[in-house]
Enzyme design. Structure first.
Site, PDB file in Angstrom:
ATOM      1  N   GLY A 146       0.930  -0.976  -0.094  1.00 52.68           N
ATOM      2  CA  GLY A 146       0.213   0.497   0.081  1.00 52.68           C
ATOM      3  C   GLY A 146       1.296   1.183   0.148  1.00 52.68           C
ATOM      4  O   GLY A 146       2.012   1.116  -0.190  1.00 52.68           O
TER       5      GLY A 146
ATOM      6  N   ASP B 203     -10.902   7.194  -6.999  1.00 53.97           N
ATOM      7  CA  ASP B 203     -10.071   6.633  -7.284  1.00 53.97           C
ATOM      8  C   ASP B 203     -10.569   5.304  -7.787  1.00 53.97           C
ATOM      9  O   ASP B 203      -9.638   4.190  -8.159  1.00 53.97           O
ATOM     10  CB  ASP B 203      -9.190   6.288  -6.078  1.00 53.97           C
ATOM     11  CG  ASP B 203      -7.157   6.275  -7.345  1.00 53.97           C
ATOM     12  OD1 ASP B 203      -7.443   5.934  -8.261  1.00 53.97           O
ATOM     13  OD2 ASP B 203      -6.627   5.549  -6.125  1.00 53.97           O
TER      14      ASP B 203
END
Ligand code: ADP
Length: 280
Positions: free
Chosen positions: A26, A141
Protein backbone atom coordinates in the site's frame (compact mmCIF):
# COMPACT_ATOMS: atom_id res chain seq x y z
CA UNK A 1 -23.14 -1.19 40.49
CA UNK A 2 -21.11 0.61 37.87
CA UNK A 3 -19.19 -1.45 35.34
CA UNK A 4 -16.24 -0.25 33.30
CA UNK A 5 -17.13 0.65 29.74
CA UNK A 6 -16.12 -2.10 27.34
CA UNK A 7 -13.50 -1.29 24.77
CA UNK A 8 -15.53 -0.82 21.60
CA UNK A 9 -15.18 -3.92 19.41
CA UNK A 10 -14.30 -1.58 16.55
CA UNK A 11 -10.90 -1.06 18.21
CA UNK A 12 -9.06 -4.37 17.98
CA UNK A 13 -6.06 -5.61 19.95
CA UNK A 14 -2.90 -6.42 18.06
CA UNK A 15 -2.87 -9.78 19.91
CA UNK A 16 -6.06 -10.79 18.11
CA UNK A 17 -4.45 -10.35 14.67
CA UNK A 18 -1.98 -12.91 13.33
CA UNK A 19 -0.43 -11.97 9.98
CA UNK A 20 0.08 -14.90 7.63
CA UNK A 21 1.53 -13.64 4.36
CA UNK A 22 2.05 -10.48 2.39
CA UNK A 23 -0.61 -9.72 -0.23
CA UNK A 24 0.47 -6.38 -1.61
CA UNK A 25 2.04 -3.02 -1.08
CA UNK A 26 0.00 0.00 0.00
CA UNK A 27 0.97 3.65 -0.06
CA UNK A 28 1.86 3.66 3.67
CA UNK A 29 2.83 0.07 4.34
CA UNK A 30 2.29 -3.57 3.50
CA UNK A 31 -1.03 -5.38 3.14
CA UNK A 32 -1.22 -8.87 4.66
CA UNK A 33 -3.46 -11.84 4.78
CA UNK A 34 -4.14 -12.46 8.48
CA UNK A 35 -6.32 -14.28 10.97
CA UNK A 36 -8.54 -12.26 13.29
CA UNK A 37 -9.64 -13.95 16.52
CA UNK A 38 -12.55 -12.50 18.50
CA UNK A 39 -14.48 -14.49 21.12
CA UNK A 40 -12.43 -17.59 20.29
CA UNK A 41 -13.59 -17.51 16.66
CA UNK A 42 -10.97 -17.01 13.97
CA UNK A 43 -11.67 -15.60 10.52
CA UNK A 44 -9.38 -14.86 7.58
CA UNK A 45 -8.99 -11.11 6.95
CA UNK A 46 -6.81 -8.61 5.11
CA UNK A 47 -4.84 -6.03 7.10
CA UNK A 48 -3.47 -2.82 5.73
CA UNK A 49 -0.58 -1.68 7.89
CA UNK A 50 0.97 1.72 8.38
CA UNK A 51 4.70 2.07 8.97
CA UNK A 52 5.64 3.78 12.23
CA UNK A 53 7.77 6.46 10.60
CA UNK A 54 5.08 7.95 8.31
CA UNK A 55 4.08 11.60 8.65
CA UNK A 56 1.24 12.88 10.80
CA UNK A 57 -0.58 13.79 7.60
CA UNK A 58 -0.41 10.16 6.36
CA UNK A 59 -1.62 8.90 9.72
CA UNK A 60 -4.63 11.21 9.54
CA UNK A 61 -5.36 10.00 5.98
CA UNK A 62 -5.20 6.38 7.18
CA UNK A 63 -7.66 7.12 9.99
CA UNK A 64 -9.95 9.02 7.62
CA UNK A 65 -10.02 6.03 5.26
CA UNK A 66 -11.06 3.79 8.19
CA UNK A 67 -13.68 6.27 9.41
CA UNK A 68 -15.30 6.60 5.97
CA UNK A 69 -15.23 2.84 5.25
CA UNK A 70 -16.84 2.11 8.64
CA UNK A 71 -20.13 3.60 7.40
CA UNK A 72 -20.48 1.20 4.49
CA UNK A 73 -22.07 -2.23 4.40
CA UNK A 74 -22.67 -3.51 0.92
CA UNK A 75 -21.98 -6.75 -0.95
CA UNK A 76 -19.89 -4.89 -3.54
CA UNK A 77 -17.86 -2.65 -1.23
CA UNK A 78 -14.89 -4.02 0.77
CA UNK A 79 -16.06 -4.31 4.38
CA UNK A 80 -13.86 -2.85 7.10
CA UNK A 81 -14.00 -4.81 10.37
CA UNK A 82 -11.97 -2.64 12.73
CA UNK A 83 -8.69 -0.92 13.43
CA UNK A 84 -5.77 -1.76 15.71
CA UNK A 85 -4.14 1.41 16.98
CA UNK A 86 -2.64 0.54 20.39
CA UNK A 87 0.70 -0.54 18.90
CA UNK A 88 2.74 -0.11 15.74
CA UNK A 89 2.20 -0.82 12.95
CA UNK A 90 -1.31 0.66 12.92
CA UNK A 91 -3.67 -1.76 11.21
CA UNK A 92 -6.86 -1.50 9.25
CA UNK A 93 -8.65 -4.87 9.24
CA UNK A 94 -10.81 -5.67 6.24
CA UNK A 95 -12.68 -8.37 4.45
CA UNK A 96 -10.23 -10.58 2.54
CA UNK A 97 -10.33 -10.47 -1.26
CA UNK A 98 -8.21 -13.39 -2.42
CA UNK A 99 -8.93 -13.01 -6.14
CA UNK A 100 -6.64 -9.98 -6.57
CA UNK A 101 -7.58 -6.85 -8.49
CA UNK A 102 -9.94 -6.81 -11.47
CA UNK A 103 -7.06 -5.38 -13.51
CA UNK A 104 -4.72 -8.28 -12.74
CA UNK A 105 -7.55 -10.76 -13.38
CA UNK A 106 -8.26 -9.26 -16.84
CA UNK A 107 -4.57 -9.35 -17.78
CA UNK A 108 -4.06 -12.87 -16.49
CA UNK A 109 -7.11 -14.19 -18.37
CA UNK A 110 -6.48 -12.14 -21.52
CA UNK A 111 -8.57 -13.42 -24.45
CA UNK A 112 -10.38 -15.91 -22.21
CA UNK A 113 -12.77 -13.80 -20.13
CA UNK A 114 -16.31 -14.19 -21.48
CA UNK A 115 -18.58 -11.24 -22.29
CA UNK A 116 -20.87 -12.47 -19.51
CA UNK A 117 -18.07 -12.17 -16.92
CA UNK A 118 -17.07 -8.74 -18.21
CA UNK A 119 -20.65 -7.49 -17.99
CA UNK A 120 -20.99 -8.99 -14.51
CA UNK A 121 -17.82 -7.19 -13.37
CA UNK A 122 -19.06 -3.76 -14.57
CA UNK A 123 -22.55 -4.52 -13.22
CA UNK A 124 -21.28 -5.46 -9.74
CA UNK A 125 -18.94 -2.46 -9.63
CA UNK A 126 -21.88 -0.18 -10.57
CA UNK A 127 -23.92 -1.72 -7.75
CA UNK A 128 -21.25 -0.82 -5.17
CA UNK A 129 -20.85 2.63 -6.71
CA UNK A 130 -24.62 3.29 -6.68
CA UNK A 131 -24.52 2.53 -2.95
CA UNK A 132 -21.59 4.93 -2.41
CA UNK A 133 -23.36 7.62 -4.46
CA UNK A 134 -26.45 7.25 -2.27
CA UNK A 135 -24.22 7.63 0.81
CA UNK A 136 -22.70 10.80 -0.74
CA UNK A 137 -19.25 9.28 -0.92
CA UNK A 138 -16.98 10.34 -3.76
CA UNK A 139 -14.36 7.62 -4.27
CA UNK A 140 -12.04 9.69 -6.52
CA UNK A 141 -9.88 6.79 -7.66
CA UNK A 142 -12.19 4.44 -9.53
CA UNK A 143 -10.10 2.15 -11.74
CA UNK A 144 -9.77 -1.59 -12.38
CA UNK A 145 -6.70 -1.67 -10.10
CA UNK A 146 -8.91 -0.54 -7.20
CA UNK A 147 -11.64 -3.16 -7.62
CA UNK A 148 -10.83 -6.41 -5.85
CA UNK A 149 -12.22 -9.89 -6.34
CA UNK A 150 -13.19 -12.38 -3.67
CA UNK A 151 -12.18 -16.01 -3.96
CA UNK A 152 -15.50 -16.60 -5.77
CA UNK A 153 -14.83 -13.60 -8.05
CA UNK A 154 -17.40 -11.16 -6.66
CA UNK A 155 -16.32 -7.54 -7.30
CA UNK A 156 -15.64 -5.27 -4.30
CA UNK A 157 -14.91 -1.54 -4.52
CA UNK A 158 -11.70 -0.95 -2.60
CA UNK A 159 -9.08 1.65 -1.70
CA UNK A 160 -10.88 4.54 -0.01
CA UNK A 161 -7.58 6.36 0.48
CA UNK A 162 -8.73 9.30 -1.65
CA UNK A 163 -12.46 9.21 -0.86
CA UNK A 164 -14.44 12.10 0.56
CA UNK A 165 -17.90 12.81 1.94
CA UNK A 166 -18.48 16.21 0.38
CA UNK A 167 -20.81 16.55 -2.64
CA UNK A 168 -18.17 18.37 -4.63
CA UNK A 169 -14.67 19.44 -3.80
CA UNK A 170 -11.64 20.98 -5.39
CA UNK A 171 -8.28 19.45 -4.65
CA UNK A 172 -5.08 21.21 -5.63
CA UNK A 173 -2.91 18.13 -5.13
CA UNK A 174 -3.41 16.61 -8.55
CA UNK A 175 0.16 15.46 -9.13
CA UNK A 176 -0.25 11.91 -7.82
CA UNK A 177 -3.52 10.90 -9.52
CA UNK A 178 -3.48 8.95 -12.80
CA UNK A 179 -4.54 11.46 -15.48
CA UNK A 180 -6.16 8.97 -17.87
CA UNK A 181 -9.01 8.24 -15.41
CA UNK A 182 -9.88 11.91 -14.76
CA UNK A 183 -12.93 13.79 -16.01
CA UNK A 184 -12.20 16.98 -17.99
CA UNK A 185 -13.41 19.24 -15.17
CA UNK A 186 -11.00 17.48 -12.80
CA UNK A 187 -8.10 17.89 -15.25
CA UNK A 188 -8.94 21.55 -15.78
CA UNK A 189 -10.41 22.82 -12.53
CA UNK A 190 -9.61 20.03 -10.04
CA UNK A 191 -13.31 19.53 -9.35
CA UNK A 192 -14.49 16.16 -8.00
CA UNK A 193 -18.10 14.91 -7.63
CA UNK A 194 -20.03 11.64 -8.02
CA UNK A 195 -20.14 12.56 -11.72
CA UNK A 196 -16.34 12.53 -11.93
CA UNK A 197 -16.50 8.99 -10.47
CA UNK A 198 -18.99 8.21 -13.28
CA UNK A 199 -16.41 9.34 -15.86
CA UNK A 200 -13.73 7.13 -14.25
CA UNK A 201 -16.20 4.23 -14.23
CA UNK A 202 -16.42 4.61 -18.03
CA UNK A 203 -12.61 4.34 -18.26
CA UNK A 204 -12.77 1.27 -16.02
CA UNK A 205 -15.38 -0.31 -18.33
CA UNK A 206 -12.86 0.21 -21.15
CA UNK A 207 -10.15 -1.49 -19.05
CA UNK A 208 -12.40 -4.48 -18.41
CA UNK A 209 -13.61 -4.89 -22.01
CA UNK A 210 -10.07 -4.50 -23.39
CA UNK A 211 -8.78 -7.31 -21.11
CA UNK A 212 -6.87 -4.90 -18.91
CA UNK A 213 -5.58 -2.65 -21.68
CA UNK A 214 -4.06 0.73 -20.93
CA UNK A 215 -6.53 3.57 -21.64
CA UNK A 216 -5.53 5.83 -24.58
CA UNK A 217 -2.70 3.37 -25.39
CA UNK A 218 -1.04 5.56 -28.02
CA UNK A 219 -1.21 8.80 -26.02
CA UNK A 220 0.87 10.23 -23.19
CA UNK A 221 -0.89 11.83 -20.21
CA UNK A 222 -0.34 15.31 -21.61
CA UNK A 223 -1.64 14.33 -25.06
CA UNK A 224 -4.68 12.65 -23.48
CA UNK A 225 -5.52 15.78 -21.53
CA UNK A 226 -5.17 18.01 -24.59
CA UNK A 227 -7.24 15.75 -26.86
CA UNK A 228 -10.07 15.37 -24.33
CA UNK A 229 -10.31 19.02 -23.42
CA UNK A 230 -9.49 20.74 -26.73
CA UNK A 231 -10.77 18.26 -29.33
CA UNK A 232 -13.50 16.58 -27.28
CA UNK A 233 -11.80 13.27 -28.21
CA UNK A 234 -13.14 10.03 -26.70
CA UNK A 235 -11.71 6.49 -26.80
CA UNK A 236 -13.31 3.87 -28.97
CA UNK A 237 -14.54 0.79 -27.11
CA UNK A 238 -13.32 -2.63 -28.35
CA UNK A 239 -15.38 -4.20 -31.18
CA UNK A 240 -17.25 -6.90 -29.23
CA UNK A 241 -18.71 -4.61 -26.53
CA UNK A 242 -22.54 -4.82 -26.44
CA UNK A 243 -24.12 -1.69 -28.04
CA UNK A 244 -26.01 -0.89 -24.80
CA UNK A 245 -22.69 -0.73 -22.95
CA UNK A 246 -21.06 1.39 -25.69
CA UNK A 247 -23.94 3.91 -25.42
CA UNK A 248 -23.78 3.92 -21.63
CA UNK A 249 -20.01 4.53 -21.58
CA UNK A 250 -20.35 7.35 -24.12
CA UNK A 251 -22.86 8.98 -21.72
CA UNK A 252 -20.42 8.52 -18.82
CA UNK A 253 -17.98 10.54 -20.93
CA UNK A 254 -20.36 13.48 -21.55
CA UNK A 255 -18.46 16.76 -21.41
CA UNK A 256 -20.90 18.30 -18.92
CA UNK A 257 -21.07 16.39 -15.61
CA UNK A 258 -24.85 16.97 -15.36
CA UNK A 259 -25.33 15.08 -18.64
CA UNK A 260 -23.70 11.94 -17.24
CA UNK A 261 -26.10 9.36 -15.78
CA UNK A 262 -26.02 8.76 -12.01
CA UNK A 263 -24.77 5.35 -10.81
CA UNK A 264 -28.35 4.42 -9.79
CA UNK A 265 -29.35 4.60 -13.49
CA UNK A 266 -26.09 3.03 -14.70
CA UNK A 267 -26.73 0.06 -12.45
CA UNK A 268 -30.38 -0.27 -13.61
CA UNK A 269 -29.37 -0.22 -17.26
CA UNK A 270 -26.54 -2.74 -16.82
CA UNK A 271 -28.83 -5.03 -14.85
CA UNK A 272 -31.46 -5.03 -17.59
CA UNK A 273 -28.76 -5.67 -20.22
CA UNK A 274 -27.41 -8.56 -18.13
CA UNK A 275 -30.87 -10.09 -17.73
CA UNK A 276 -31.60 -9.68 -21.44
CA UNK A 277 -28.35 -11.37 -22.53
CA UNK A 278 -27.63 -13.88 -19.79
CA UNK A 279 -30.86 -14.40 -17.83
CA UNK A 280 -31.26 -13.79 -14.08
P1 ADP B 1 -3.00 2.03 -0.95
O1 ADP B 1 -4.23 2.75 -1.35
O2 ADP B 1 -2.55 2.36 0.43
O3 ADP B 1 -1.90 2.13 -1.95
P2 ADP B 1 -4.42 -0.40 -1.62
O4 ADP B 1 -5.73 -0.29 -0.94
O5 ADP B 1 -4.37 -0.13 -3.09
O6 ADP B 1 -3.34 0.47 -0.86
O7 ADP B 1 -3.83 -1.86 -1.35
C1 ADP B 1 -2.58 -2.27 -1.87
C2 ADP B 1 -2.66 -3.71 -2.36
O8 ADP B 1 -2.97 -4.59 -1.29
C3 ADP B 1 -3.77 -3.96 -3.38
O9 ADP B 1 -3.34 -3.72 -4.68
C4 ADP B 1 -4.10 -5.43 -3.15
O10 ADP B 1 -3.17 -6.24 -3.84
C5 ADP B 1 -3.88 -5.61 -1.68
N1 ADP B 1 -5.14 -5.49 -0.92
C6 ADP B 1 -5.70 -4.35 -0.43
N2 ADP B 1 -6.84 -4.60 0.21
C7 ADP B 1 -7.04 -5.93 0.14
C8 ADP B 1 -8.08 -6.84 0.60
N3 ADP B 1 -9.14 -6.38 1.28
N4 ADP B 1 -7.94 -8.15 0.33
C9 ADP B 1 -6.88 -8.61 -0.39
N5 ADP B 1 -5.89 -7.83 -0.85
C10 ADP B 1 -5.96 -6.51 -0.60
Amino acid sequence: LLKPIDRPPWILNHDSIKTIKKLGEGAFGEVYMAELTTDKVSIPVAVKTMREEVSRDSRLKFMKEARIMRKFHHQHVVQILGIAVHEHPLMLVMELCLGGSVLSYMRKHKGKTTLETKLRFVLEASSGLAYLEEKSCIHRDIAARNCLLTEKHAVKISDFGMSDERKTLTDERLDKVPVKWLAPETMQNKIYSSKTDVWSFGVMAYEIYSDGGEPYPTLTNIQTRAKIIVQNYRMEMPKDVPPAVVTLVSECWAKEPENRPPFSKIHERLLSEYKKEHGD
